[in-house]
Design an enzyme around this catalytic site. Structure first.
Site, short mmCIF file in Angstrom:
data_model
loop_
_atom_site.label_atom_id
_atom_site.label_comp_id
_atom_site.label_asym_id
_atom_site.label_seq_id
_atom_site.Cartn_x
_atom_site.Cartn_y
_atom_site.Cartn_z
N GLU A 65 -0.32 5.12 0.78
CA GLU A 65 -0.59 6.11 1.84
C GLU A 65 -0.69 5.41 3.19
OE1 GLU A 65 -3.49 9.33 0.49
OE2 GLU A 65 -3.84 7.75 -0.96
N GLU B 72 -1.20 10.45 4.32
CA GLU B 72 -2.51 10.47 3.66
C GLU B 72 -2.58 11.78 2.87
OE1 GLU B 72 -4.71 8.03 3.71
OE2 GLU B 72 -3.63 6.78 5.15
N ARG C 259 -15.38 16.05 -2.47
CA ARG C 259 -14.03 16.61 -2.60
C ARG C 259 -13.90 17.40 -3.90
NH1 ARG C 259 -10.90 11.02 -0.86
NH2 ARG C 259 -10.62 11.51 1.36
N LYS D 30 -6.91 -4.08 -5.70
CA LYS D 30 -5.74 -4.64 -5.01
C LYS D 30 -5.80 -6.17 -4.98
CE LYS D 30 -5.03 -0.61 -2.04
NZ LYS D 30 -4.18 -0.16 -0.92
N SER E 281 -2.35 1.00 -4.81
CA SER E 281 -2.92 2.09 -4.02
C SER E 281 -4.25 2.55 -4.59
CB SER E 281 -1.94 3.26 -4.02
OG SER E 281 -2.58 4.43 -3.53
N ASP E 282 -5.13 3.03 -3.72
CA ASP E 282 -6.41 3.59 -4.18
C ASP E 282 -6.33 5.10 -4.36
OD1 ASP E 282 -7.83 1.26 -4.59
OD2 ASP E 282 -8.38 1.07 -2.48
N ASP F 149 -2.05 -0.87 5.64
CA ASP F 149 -2.39 -0.37 6.97
C ASP F 149 -3.88 -0.37 7.29
OD1 ASP F 149 -3.08 1.70 5.22
OD2 ASP F 149 -2.75 3.22 6.78
N ASP G 105 0.85 -1.18 0.00
CA ASP G 105 0.00 0.00 0.00
C ASP G 105 0.90 1.24 0.00
OD1 ASP G 105 -2.25 1.65 0.30
OD2 ASP G 105 -2.11 1.55 2.49
N ASN H 290 -8.95 -1.26 3.29
CA ASN H 290 -8.91 -1.51 1.84
C ASN H 290 -7.70 -2.37 1.45
OD1 ASN H 290 -6.98 0.49 2.21
ND2 ASN H 290 -7.40 1.50 0.26
#
Lengths: 205, 205
Positions: free
Chosen positions: B8, B14, B45, B132, B89-90, B151, B6, B154
């Site tokens: 972030e 983040e 966002r 992933k 990663s997302d 972490d 992963d 996800n």
């Protein structure tokens, strides 16, 4: 967008040939052009290493004196800044290792040597048959667009499977046999072809 | 052997949170903990960015002032020397880009923002759902052994799918919910767990 790149002949010299030159072992200059059966060729190479009492550490010591092709490091750094990069090679991790360090360890999928406790190379193991084509297929299943590039016959499968392909400094025979693929004869042209191919794929998307 | 990592929370801070702190835009501090529906969160966002007239270049300028987590560069360099590495990663390529440079551009599979001619972010596009887990599965089909590490929630899919998994500095809730996975709380422990896990997988092979 993902670039799948061959290693020897594209970023590195042909490792067996260079190793043969450095050590002066003539028999190790044989390639698939001389012995078309790959397993026969590899078993021959392993016997020569055994006969000369060359262990993996001796071989890695010689290989670590080799260098990437002139301009390869800069080209790869540029490629990594514009594409995600995976190297698909039919070499062995234990051979490529000392040279991958000089390339800052790009992601590499290749094969393994079987080494015993004393460092003797007893055999080799292909990760899978036709691994380059299968890798490109698997990566495309992740919705990645793939541009494959290589120099020789064992790259044609992944080049055909990819969304687009490029040949880098291929032998004349390969150019004649596969006239549909664009050819780069140096890293400037290679970079230019990657940019053009990416733009074409994006505008088709 | 392949490490799927992963980004972030593992190598980078983040990005949205850091961006919110840097710009002082409170609304951008919301995460999936506040708005569980990811699409709702993302559309929110994007409206904030539009409202503040923040174009992709403004955002990348802010992001390029951020840094990888302390010790991340050294850890990643070590990891690349021992494993093949792919970052799953997302995040979005356009956000991660300025920070990936600081990590020397490891291979990254993530998602894309849709940006118009004027640099306005008009939408986002997930490369695929549950990318992933699917990536680990596809890579295993190439006869690669995979160790996944992340972490948070996800990452659990890819950790379960992998041949072995490691949690890095996860929230307490994740540790409690998934006690079967070893936990590293700093890069030294993370490195140690990668070595132990690799040795275990090799001795089982």
């Amino acid at each position: 967008m993902l670039a799948c790149l061959d290693l020897e002949g594209v970023l590195l010299p042909e490792i067996w040939i260079k190793f043969a030159e450095k050590t002066g072992i003539e028999k190790l200059k044989l390639t698939t052009r001389d012995i078309p059966d790959y397993d026969e060729l590899m078993q021959g190479r392993l016997s020569v290493l055994k006969e000369k009492n060359l262990k993996i550490q001796d071989i890695q010591d010689v290989i670590s004196t080799l260098s990437p092709l002139d301009g390869a490091v800069n080209f790869l750094n540029w490629l990594k800044s514009e594409f995600q990069v995976i190297i698909l090679s039919d070499t062995f991790y234990q051979f490529a290792g000392p040279l991958m360090k000089q390339l800052s360890y790009p992601t590499l999928f290749c094969h393994n040597l079987i080494i015993d406790d004393k460092g003797v190379i007893v055999d080799y193991r292909l990760r899978q048959k036709d691994q380059k084509t299968k890798a490109v297929k698997a990566l495309q299943s992740l919705n990645l667009k793939v541009i494959s590039a290589g120099d020789s016959y064992n790259d044609i499968g992944m080049i055909k499977q990819a969304d687009a392909g490029i040949l880098f400094c291929p032998p004349k025979k390969v150019i004649e046999e596969f006239p549909q693929f664009p050819v780069a004869t140096n890293y400037d042209e290679f970079q230019q072809l990657f940019i053009e191919t990416k733009n074409r794929l994006l505008s088709n998307a």
